[in-house]
Design a protein around this motif. Sequence first.
Motif, PDB file in Angstrom:
ATOM      1  N   ILE A 235      36.209  28.186 -68.241  1.00  0.00           N
ATOM      2  CA  ILE A 235      37.024  27.305 -67.389  1.00  0.00           C
ATOM      3  C   ILE A 235      38.298  28.063 -67.058  1.00  0.00           C
ATOM      4  CG2 ILE A 235      38.223  25.103 -67.206  1.00  0.00           C
ATOM      5  CD1 ILE A 235      36.315  23.972 -69.267  1.00  0.00           C
ATOM      6  N   LYS A 236      38.520  28.336 -65.792  1.00  0.00           N
ATOM      7  CA  LYS A 236      39.670  29.118 -65.365  1.00  0.00           C
ATOM      8  C   LYS A 236      40.947  28.281 -65.419  1.00  0.00           C
ATOM      9  CE  LYS A 236      37.035  32.622 -64.567  1.00  0.00           C
ATOM     10  NZ  LYS A 236      37.073  33.777 -65.495  1.00  0.00           N
ATOM     11  N   ILE A 237      42.060  28.973 -65.627  1.00  0.00           N
ATOM     12  CA  ILE A 237      43.364  28.311 -65.618  1.00  0.00           C
ATOM     13  C   ILE A 237      44.267  29.026 -64.625  1.00  0.00           C
ATOM     14  CG2 ILE A 237      43.143  27.528 -68.010  1.00  0.00           C
ATOM     15  CD1 ILE A 237      44.895  29.836 -68.885  1.00  0.00           C
ATOM     16  N   MET A 238      45.304  28.317 -64.230  1.00  0.00           N
ATOM     17  CA  MET A 238      46.260  28.866 -63.267  1.00  0.00           C
ATOM     18  C   MET A 238      47.334  29.666 -64.003  1.00  0.00           C
ATOM     19  SD  MET A 238      45.206  27.926 -60.289  1.00  0.00           S
ATOM     20  CE  MET A 238      46.665  28.186 -59.260  1.00  0.00           C
ATOM     21  N   GLY A 239      47.497  30.927 -63.641  1.00  0.00           N
ATOM     22  CA  GLY A 239      48.549  31.733 -64.221  1.00  0.00           C
ATOM     23  C   GLY A 239      48.188  32.337 -65.564  1.00  0.00           C
ATOM     24  N   GLU A 240      49.220  32.816 -66.268  1.00  0.00           N
ATOM     25  CA  GLU A 240      49.037  33.503 -67.543  1.00  0.00           C
ATOM     26  C   GLU A 240      48.897  32.487 -68.673  1.00  0.00           C
ATOM     27  OE1 GLU A 240      49.706  35.589 -71.113  1.00  0.00           O
ATOM     28  OE2 GLU A 240      51.225  34.223 -70.317  1.00  0.00           O
ATOM     29  N   ARG A 241      48.015  32.784 -69.640  1.00  0.00           N
ATOM     30  CA  ARG A 241      47.663  31.796 -70.652  1.00  0.00           C
ATOM     31  C   ARG A 241      48.842  31.351 -71.512  1.00  0.00           C
ATOM     32  NH1 ARG A 241      42.228  33.800 -73.648  1.00  0.00           N
ATOM     33  NH2 ARG A 241      43.384  35.768 -73.689  1.00  0.00           N
ATOM     34  N   VAL A 242      49.683  32.269 -71.926  1.00  0.00           N
ATOM     35  CA  VAL A 242      50.808  31.918 -72.798  1.00  0.00           C
ATOM     36  C   VAL A 242      51.702  30.889 -72.126  1.00  0.00           C
ATOM     37  CG1 VAL A 242      52.919  32.781 -73.871  1.00  0.00           C
ATOM     38  CG2 VAL A 242      50.779  34.058 -74.122  1.00  0.00           C
ATOM     39  N   GLU A 266      42.354  33.147 -80.820  1.00  0.00           N
ATOM     40  CA  GLU A 266      43.195  33.856 -81.786  1.00  0.00           C
ATOM     41  C   GLU A 266      43.975  34.982 -81.114  1.00  0.00           C
ATOM     42  OE1 GLU A 266      45.152  35.060 -84.967  1.00  0.00           O
ATOM     43  OE2 GLU A 266      43.717  33.416 -85.172  1.00  0.00           O
ATOM     44  N   GLU A 267      43.411  35.572 -80.077  1.00  0.00           N
ATOM     45  CA  GLU A 267      44.018  36.741 -79.424  1.00  0.00           C
ATOM     46  C   GLU A 267      45.269  36.396 -78.625  1.00  0.00           C
ATOM     47  OE1 GLU A 267      41.315  36.649 -75.335  1.00  0.00           O
ATOM     48  OE2 GLU A 267      40.637  37.782 -77.073  1.00  0.00           O
ATOM     49  N   VAL A 268      45.490  35.121 -78.330  1.00  0.00           N
ATOM     50  CA  VAL A 268      46.635  34.733 -77.505  1.00  0.00           C
ATOM     51  C   VAL A 268      47.904  34.760 -78.362  1.00  0.00           C
ATOM     52  CG1 VAL A 268      47.676  32.932 -76.084  1.00  0.00           C
ATOM     53  CG2 VAL A 268      45.197  33.298 -76.026  1.00  0.00           C
ATOM     54  N   PRO A 269      48.887  35.612 -78.018  1.00  0.00           N
ATOM     55  CA  PRO A 269      50.101  35.745 -78.828  1.00  0.00           C
ATOM     56  C   PRO A 269      51.139  34.673 -78.492  1.00  0.00           C
ATOM     57  CG  PRO A 269      50.182  37.302 -77.022  1.00  0.00           C
ATOM     58  CD  PRO A 269      48.873  36.576 -76.892  1.00  0.00           C
ATOM     59  N   LEU A 270      50.800  33.438 -78.789  1.00  0.00           N
ATOM     60  CA  LEU A 270      51.665  32.318 -78.412  1.00  0.00           C
ATOM     61  C   LEU A 270      52.743  32.085 -79.467  1.00  0.00           C
ATOM     62  CD1 LEU A 270      52.190  29.970 -76.429  1.00  0.00           C
ATOM     63  CD2 LEU A 270      50.636  28.589 -77.835  1.00  0.00           C
ATOM     64  N   LYS A 292      42.460  29.519 -83.163  1.00  0.00           N
ATOM     65  CA  LYS A 292      43.446  28.952 -84.090  1.00  0.00           C
ATOM     66  C   LYS A 292      43.857  27.574 -83.593  1.00  0.00           C
ATOM     67  CE  LYS A 292      46.840  31.973 -81.811  1.00  0.00           C
ATOM     68  NZ  LYS A 292      47.730  33.131 -82.012  1.00  0.00           N
ATOM     69  N   PHE A 293      43.950  26.661 -84.533  1.00  0.00           N
ATOM     70  CA  PHE A 293      44.415  25.305 -84.244  1.00  0.00           C
ATOM     71  C   PHE A 293      45.888  25.265 -84.621  1.00  0.00           C
ATOM     72  CE2 PHE A 293      44.695  20.725 -85.751  1.00  0.00           C
ATOM     73  CZ  PHE A 293      44.817  20.210 -84.467  1.00  0.00           C
ATOM     74  N   ILE A 294      46.734  25.175 -83.624  1.00  0.00           N
ATOM     75  CA  ILE A 294      48.181  25.161 -83.834  1.00  0.00           C
ATOM     76  C   ILE A 294      48.648  23.706 -83.832  1.00  0.00           C
ATOM     77  CG2 ILE A 294      50.422  25.880 -82.926  1.00  0.00           C
ATOM     78  CD1 ILE A 294      49.036  28.271 -81.657  1.00  0.00           C
ATOM     79  N   LEU A 295      49.359  23.323 -84.894  1.00  0.00           N
ATOM     80  CA  LEU A 295      49.869  21.954 -85.012  1.00  0.00           C
ATOM     81  C   LEU A 295      51.373  21.997 -85.163  1.00  0.00           C
ATOM     82  CD1 LEU A 295      49.203  18.879 -85.397  1.00  0.00           C
ATOM     83  CD2 LEU A 295      49.222  19.368 -87.857  1.00  0.00           C
ATOM     84  N   LEU A 296      52.070  21.308 -84.270  1.00  0.00           N
ATOM     85  CA  LEU A 296      53.511  21.171 -84.358  1.00  0.00           C
ATOM     86  C   LEU A 296      53.830  19.729 -84.699  1.00  0.00           C
ATOM     87  CD1 LEU A 296      52.824  23.391 -82.002  1.00  0.00           C
ATOM     88  CD2 LEU A 296      55.298  23.370 -81.699  1.00  0.00           C
ATOM     89  N   THR A 297      54.535  19.519 -85.797  1.00  0.00           N
ATOM     90  CA  THR A 297      54.861  18.162 -86.247  1.00  0.00           C
ATOM     91  C   THR A 297      56.366  17.942 -86.217  1.00  0.00           C
ATOM     92  OG1 THR A 297      54.904  18.892 -88.557  1.00  0.00           O
ATOM     93  CG2 THR A 297      52.824  18.005 -87.701  1.00  0.00           C
ATOM     94  N   LYS A 298      56.755  16.754 -85.792  1.00  0.00           N
ATOM     95  CA  LYS A 298      58.175  16.429 -85.683  1.00  0.00           C
ATOM     96  C   LYS A 298      58.767  16.203 -87.072  1.00  0.00           C
ATOM     97  CE  LYS A 298      59.220  12.509 -83.817  1.00  0.00           C
ATOM     98  NZ  LYS A 298      59.385  11.457 -82.786  1.00  0.00           N
ATOM     99  N   LYS A 299      59.918  16.816 -87.323  1.00  0.00           N
ATOM    100  CA  LYS A 299      60.594  16.634 -88.635  1.00  0.00           C
ATOM    101  C   LYS A 299      61.239  15.245 -88.697  1.00  0.00           C
ATOM    102  CE  LYS A 299      61.664  21.525 -89.391  1.00  0.00           C
ATOM    103  NZ  LYS A 299      62.753  22.511 -89.593  1.00  0.00           N
TER     104      LYS A 299
END
Length: 299
Positions: A235-242, A266-270, A292-299
Amino acid sequence: MLFRSDFPKLFNKVKKFDWGPYLYKSDDIRIQVTLKKSRLIHSTRAKESIEDGIKVWLKGNPRKKILDESPKHQLYFHIEEDVCQISIDLCGSPLYRRENKTQGAIAPIRENLASGMILWAISKLENKENLTIIDPMCGSGTFIVESAYLNEPNSSKALSAHFMSATKNLFNDNIAFTTNPLFSKLIGIDQNKSFRPGRKDLPKVTYIEENYKNVLSELPKDSVFIFNPPYGKRIKIMGERVEYYKKIVHDLFSTDAMAVGFVIPEEVPLKLKIDHTDHHVLRFKNGGLPVKFILLTKK
């Protein structure tokens, strides 16, 4: 099963074995053979001998016709020296496959992986009550469907063990399960309308057929977003992945989200800098691709 290692003796042993407690139909029998330290050095011939032996046994012991749809037989024969160990798959089909999902997707994620990510994400939250789960790119609805049925028995799945006389009496259909829904609201968002027929089968879920950007102001605060965005390949996306992933995360946190979790290669250096959040990463493979499953949680 003991036998002197040659194909005719293997055939005779198999045809004389009592398959009655294990075989519930006369077709759809899949056989896999492995050989180790055996004088039988040709696994294909060993498989043919086993298949022929089972066919002879079935001729004299035909199985009754089953009206209900039943899984295929899966038999595994491991032959080491003069000993043949037989294993029978009690499931019939992979347990990650769900029967309550009617639509597919172009780049799906396995249902058991989705369940694992949901549970892992919940474990990282301080508040685990009355949660709202939102998938802003739900596609076929894997995350939403798994959230809806996460705390319920999978009673809709037909297992081989339900049909084998050796095991079917171990199941009690009268057992009452107490189910406690883990989430107060489940919302799936996607502008693709091709999955509409399957979505109507899920009364627990609210689906919004829109681009998530158009409904950000309408979404509940303190929600948990979990999604599997495009990787930019099938599935294509618009622009650069990061930059694409960064924009989505910032959009979702603008709703005062409790947490945002998403899967990317995993290769995406986000690298994300979201104020007042903790970062968690879970690495695994999705269809052989390291992600990689990245999870950001609110403090």
